[in-house]
Design a protein around this motif. Sequence first.
Motif, PDB file in Angstrom:
ATOM      1  N   SER A  84     -12.815  20.409   3.391  1.00 38.01           N
ATOM      2  CA  SER A  84     -11.535  19.703   3.356  1.00 38.01           C
ATOM      3  C   SER A  84     -11.705  18.416   2.561  1.00 38.01           C
ATOM      4  O   SER A  84     -12.812  17.924   2.368  1.00 38.01           O
ATOM      5  CB  SER A  84     -11.056  19.381   4.781  1.00 38.01           C
ATOM      6  OG  SER A  84     -12.043  18.629   5.473  1.00 38.01           O
ATOM      7  N   VAL A  85     -10.565  17.868   2.111  1.00 39.17           N
ATOM      8  CA  VAL A  85     -10.582  16.662   1.277  1.00 39.17           C
ATOM      9  C   VAL A  85      -9.632  15.634   1.872  1.00 39.17           C
ATOM     10  O   VAL A  85      -8.520  15.963   2.290  1.00 39.17           O
ATOM     11  CB  VAL A  85     -10.171  16.986  -0.175  1.00 39.17           C
ATOM     12  CG1 VAL A  85     -10.194  15.727  -1.033  1.00 39.17           C
ATOM     13  CG2 VAL A  85     -11.081  18.046  -0.779  1.00 39.17           C
ATOM     14  N   GLU A  86     -10.060  14.379   1.883  1.00 38.02           N
ATOM     15  CA  GLU A  86      -9.267  13.264   2.411  1.00 38.02           C
ATOM     16  C   GLU A  86      -9.063  12.221   1.316  1.00 38.02           C
ATOM     17  O   GLU A  86     -10.013  11.801   0.665  1.00 38.02           O
ATOM     18  CB  GLU A  86      -9.984  12.630   3.609  1.00 38.02           C
ATOM     19  CG  GLU A  86      -9.335  11.377   4.161  1.00 38.02           C
ATOM     20  CD  GLU A  86      -7.911  11.620   4.623  1.00 38.02           C
ATOM     21  OE1 GLU A  86      -6.995  11.011   4.027  1.00 38.02           O
ATOM     22  OE2 GLU A  86      -7.709  12.410   5.576  1.00 38.02           O
TER      23      GLU A  86
ATOM     24  N   VAL B   1      -0.262   9.225  -4.545  1.00 41.06           N
ATOM     25  CA  VAL B   1       0.901  10.117  -4.483  1.00 41.06           C
ATOM     26  C   VAL B   1       0.537  11.526  -4.928  1.00 41.06           C
ATOM     27  O   VAL B   1       0.930  12.515  -4.304  1.00 41.06           O
ATOM     28  CB  VAL B   1       2.060   9.552  -5.329  1.00 41.06           C
ATOM     29  CG1 VAL B   1       3.177  10.575  -5.452  1.00 41.06           C
ATOM     30  CG2 VAL B   1       2.593   8.272  -4.700  1.00 41.06           C
ATOM     31  N   ALA B   2      -0.240  11.651  -6.005  1.00 37.92           N
ATOM     32  CA  ALA B   2      -0.666  12.980  -6.459  1.00 37.92           C
ATOM     33  C   ALA B   2      -1.497  13.666  -5.381  1.00 37.92           C
ATOM     34  O   ALA B   2      -1.341  14.874  -5.132  1.00 37.92           O
ATOM     35  CB  ALA B   2      -1.468  12.870  -7.747  1.00 37.92           C
ATOM     36  N   ALA B   3      -2.365  12.917  -4.732  1.00 37.29           N
ATOM     37  CA  ALA B   3      -3.212  13.490  -3.677  1.00 37.29           C
ATOM     38  C   ALA B   3      -2.375  13.935  -2.480  1.00 37.29           C
ATOM     39  O   ALA B   3      -2.619  15.004  -1.897  1.00 37.29           O
ATOM     40  CB  ALA B   3      -4.262  12.471  -3.243  1.00 37.29           C
ATOM     41  N   LEU B   4      -1.383  13.136  -2.108  1.00 35.86           N
ATOM     42  CA  LEU B   4      -0.510  13.527  -1.001  1.00 35.86           C
ATOM     43  C   LEU B   4       0.316  14.750  -1.373  1.00 35.86           C
ATOM     44  O   LEU B   4       0.553  15.628  -0.536  1.00 35.86           O
ATOM     45  CB  LEU B   4       0.405  12.358  -0.625  1.00 35.86           C
ATOM     46  CG  LEU B   4      -0.274  11.156   0.048  1.00 35.86           C
ATOM     47  CD1 LEU B   4       0.706  10.002   0.202  1.00 35.86           C
ATOM     48  CD2 LEU B   4      -0.870  11.534   1.403  1.00 35.86           C
ATOM     49  N   ASP B   5       0.753  14.822  -2.617  1.00 37.53           N
ATOM     50  CA  ASP B   5       1.480  16.009  -3.066  1.00 37.53           C
ATOM     51  C   ASP B   5       0.634  17.267  -2.928  1.00 37.53           C
ATOM     52  O   ASP B   5       1.145  18.362  -2.668  1.00 37.53           O
ATOM     53  CB  ASP B   5       1.909  15.839  -4.527  1.00 37.53           C
ATOM     54  CG  ASP B   5       3.230  15.102  -4.659  1.00 37.53           C
ATOM     55  OD1 ASP B   5       3.815  14.745  -3.618  1.00 37.53           O
ATOM     56  OD2 ASP B   5       3.683  14.889  -5.801  1.00 37.53           O
ATOM     57  N   MET B   6      -0.677  17.124  -3.128  1.00 41.71           N
ATOM     58  CA  MET B   6      -1.589  18.264  -3.005  1.00 41.71           C
ATOM     59  C   MET B   6      -2.041  18.489  -1.565  1.00 41.71           C
ATOM     60  O   MET B   6      -2.788  19.431  -1.296  1.00 41.71           O
ATOM     61  CB  MET B   6      -2.829  18.036  -3.877  1.00 41.71           C
ATOM     62  CG  MET B   6      -2.553  17.996  -5.360  1.00 41.71           C
ATOM     63  SD  MET B   6      -4.092  17.735  -6.282  1.00 41.71           S
ATOM     64  CE  MET B   6      -3.446  17.299  -7.885  1.00 41.71           C
ATOM     65  N   GLY B   7      -1.602  17.611  -0.663  1.00 41.85           N
ATOM     66  CA  GLY B   7      -1.978  17.773   0.744  1.00 41.85           C
ATOM     67  C   GLY B   7      -3.421  17.420   1.038  1.00 41.85           C
ATOM     68  O   GLY B   7      -4.034  18.013   1.938  1.00 41.85           O
ATOM     69  N   LEU B   8      -3.984  16.455   0.310  1.00 39.94           N
ATOM     70  CA  LEU B   8      -5.394  16.100   0.514  1.00 39.94           C
ATOM     71  C   LEU B   8      -5.534  15.126   1.674  1.00 39.94           C
ATOM     72  O   LEU B   8      -5.940  13.967   1.521  1.00 39.94           O
ATOM     73  CB  LEU B   8      -5.983  15.506  -0.771  1.00 39.94           C
ATOM     74  CG  LEU B   8      -5.839  16.340  -2.047  1.00 39.94           C
ATOM     75  CD1 LEU B   8      -6.630  15.720  -3.189  1.00 39.94           C
ATOM     76  CD2 LEU B   8      -6.291  17.778  -1.809  1.00 39.94           C
ATOM     77  N   VAL B   9      -5.200  15.601   2.854  1.00 39.02           N
ATOM     78  CA  VAL B   9      -5.327  14.812   4.075  1.00 39.02           C
ATOM     79  C   VAL B   9      -5.953  15.684   5.158  1.00 39.02           C
ATOM     80  O   VAL B   9      -5.845  16.906   5.133  1.00 39.02           O
ATOM     81  CB  VAL B   9      -3.958  14.277   4.555  1.00 39.02           C
ATOM     82  CG1 VAL B   9      -3.359  13.322   3.540  1.00 39.02           C
ATOM     83  CG2 VAL B   9      -2.991  15.418   4.829  1.00 39.02           C
ATOM     84  N   THR B  10      -6.620  15.021   6.070  1.00 35.38           N
ATOM     85  CA  THR B  10      -7.228  15.714   7.210  1.00 35.38           C
ATOM     86  C   THR B  10      -6.628  15.164   8.495  1.00 35.38           C
ATOM     87  O   THR B  10      -6.091  14.047   8.512  1.00 35.38           O
ATOM     88  CB  THR B  10      -8.752  15.521   7.219  1.00 35.38           C
ATOM     89  OG1 THR B  10      -9.049  14.111   7.196  1.00 35.38           O
ATOM     90  CG2 THR B  10      -9.382  16.179   5.998  1.00 35.38           C
ATOM     91  N   ASP B  11      -6.724  15.919   9.564  1.00 28.36           N
ATOM     92  CA  ASP B  11      -6.110  15.509  10.826  1.00 28.36           C
ATOM     93  C   ASP B  11      -6.658  14.179  11.336  1.00 28.36           C
ATOM     94  O   ASP B  11      -5.915  13.334  11.820  1.00 28.36           O
ATOM     95  CB  ASP B  11      -6.323  16.592  11.891  1.00 28.36           C
ATOM     96  CG  ASP B  11      -5.554  17.869  11.570  1.00 28.36           C
ATOM     97  OD1 ASP B  11      -4.588  17.772  10.788  1.00 28.36           O
ATOM     98  OD2 ASP B  11      -5.925  18.934  12.082  1.00 28.36           O
ATOM     99  N   ALA B  12      -7.964  13.989  11.204  1.00 26.15           N
ATOM    100  CA  ALA B  12      -8.594  12.774  11.743  1.00 26.15           C
ATOM    101  C   ALA B  12      -8.742  11.673  10.699  1.00 26.15           C
ATOM    102  O   ALA B  12      -9.229  10.586  11.015  1.00 26.15           O
ATOM    103  CB  ALA B  12      -9.964  13.122  12.334  1.00 26.15           C
TER     104      ALA B  12
END
Length: 686
Positions: free
Chosen positions: A334-336, A487-498
Amino acid sequence: MPTLTIDGIEVEVEPGTTVLQAAEQAGIEIPRFCYHERLSIAGNCRMCLVEVSPGPPKPAASCALPAGDGMEVKTNTEKVKKFREGVMEFLLINHPLDCPVCDQGGECDLQDQSVAYGEGASRYKEKRRIVEEKYMGPLIRTIMTRCIHCTRCVRFADEVAGVPSLGAIGRGENMQITTYKEQAFASELSGNVVDLCPVGALTSKPYTFKARPWELKNTETIDVHDALGSNIRIDSRGRAVMRALPRIHEEVNEEWISDKTRHAVDGLAKNRLDRPYVKKDGKLQQATWAKAFEVIAKKLKGLDGKQIAGIVGDLCDAESMYAMNTLLKSLGGSVECRQDGSKIGAKHRSGYLFNSGVTGIDEADACLLIGSNPRLESPVLNARLRQRWLTRQCKVANVGPEVDITYKIEQLGDSATILQDILDGKNEFAEVLKSAEKPMLILGQGALNRDDSLVILKLAHDIAEKYGLVTDEWNGFNVLHTAASRVAALDMGLVTDAGIEGILSGAESGDIKVVYNLGADEFDTSRLKKAFVIYQGSHGDEGVRHADVVLPGVAYTEKPATYLNTEGRVQTAQRAIFGPGEAREDWTIFRALSEVLGQSLPFDNIAELRASMANDYPQFAIIDQKPNAEWADFGVAGKVSKDGFKLAITDFYGTNPIARSSETMDECRAAMNGTNQSEGATGTDG
């Protein structure tokens, strides 16, 4: 609407248009020095004199003369020619005529207009005046004997920068432009006065005697030092970046850029990573690309996907993040992207964009700042806010620490509980929002990196809905990002739950074995000591300290790339120069590594990568347009803490590895620390 005739051409103009503007509308050039379309009218250089009838039989300054119905203007008669020759002769009386040693040479308005409109000979034999040089800080070199008193710099400081520390003293030939207290021009936008100066009285101090304009290659690209995405031009010679200049983009940065954008370019050549390194016996040692990939492959072999995590830095382009995410997803990792600990999610686009757009500021009649200091987080955007405030048609209030943002605002306090009061109608600013036609709020990163950030996000969402910040024609809910990649990273969903804390604690506990760090240098990497760390970036900064393998990437001036700014606008950057040594474009590194890992990425060139990226995320194919995100429900209901906000940026000159590598930024920091920036910050605006 007034209709006038200019050189036989009939022109219809809006009421309030000046004769000079009407002439431009008709395609007729009138020379000028003091007039600038983004500054107030001074009318003091007199270069724009024209003949006007009906009217008194004398020349008129076209920049200060309103266009009237039935007016007849002549700009090319023999009389006008004499007017211009006379004005030019006066301007050159005291000018030192030192063009061979002037940094403005080759791009100087005085040179161009003296050739085009001057007489070609001088009758002046007396001694010329000499003006003592002034100190304006580490960025501006002054040669004030060249000054023609156009006052562009004074008006910019007062009207745009909001730090009116420049002004004129003396009268007649004793008049001088100066900083009153011989101190630095304390603005994050100070370098723009060099572009405004038409004669070389103010030039770039770091650029002094470095190059001539005709020696340089010009490349149009995008700035990454903040999330506004200012349009810039990189001027390079050989493999060296010489300077950065603004490009006009009315919807983003107009024609201004921050001092960090302009002058941090010297950091591009320092502390660079130019070859791969692998840690051996506790020390990083030079290695080949093949060896570095071999070590990485060996470490990843047999690992479960949950034991692999990636972290994205603030300066990353969309292509590199897409390639990284594609590769790590194929490995189960996963990527954050939120290395600052931000809690903002990626589910609803309207919940993380500057929805009104930068130009929306020009229409807003009320603005609520929440946990933000736009002066440091986005100086050019702050200048636009200031321009709107100057119209007296927009009231601005702040929830957060009391800061000087160059214009007077209503300080509501430094507690998130004030947002609940506004929502409940218990705060007087609630009435301001309610009565406004186009109200807006700006949510800063200082409101999004707290434990209760999701509750704050929900409160801001509910305020937007209750007080009409979101309608069919208007969306005044805005998030001001500080990272060019976010913004580009958020568009790609580069987030993790924690979030980032989950990766750091996982590395400490041993649950995460491998961390792939793509240019992330804004957190404490000592917490990754127990994990195997791969660092890929352009500079030897915080990320390298505990890395086991270092892969040299290139900086933003050294690659074609795509960036999304804080409003979600897709902008493309071009390569100005090639990177040093063995440094490579980030996406190509992931492509080569994927071969070694047996997970080959499905693209072989940047065109194929962009096609694949646009297929997965269609918004990336819409270039240079402000998106309209669908409004949604986001945030979490709950109770907010009474604690004050901690602003995202306190050191404007050291926000990323490039800026921290810049000697010029160090000099700026030292100069600003010795200057009272709040002194006279509102000047005559009060």
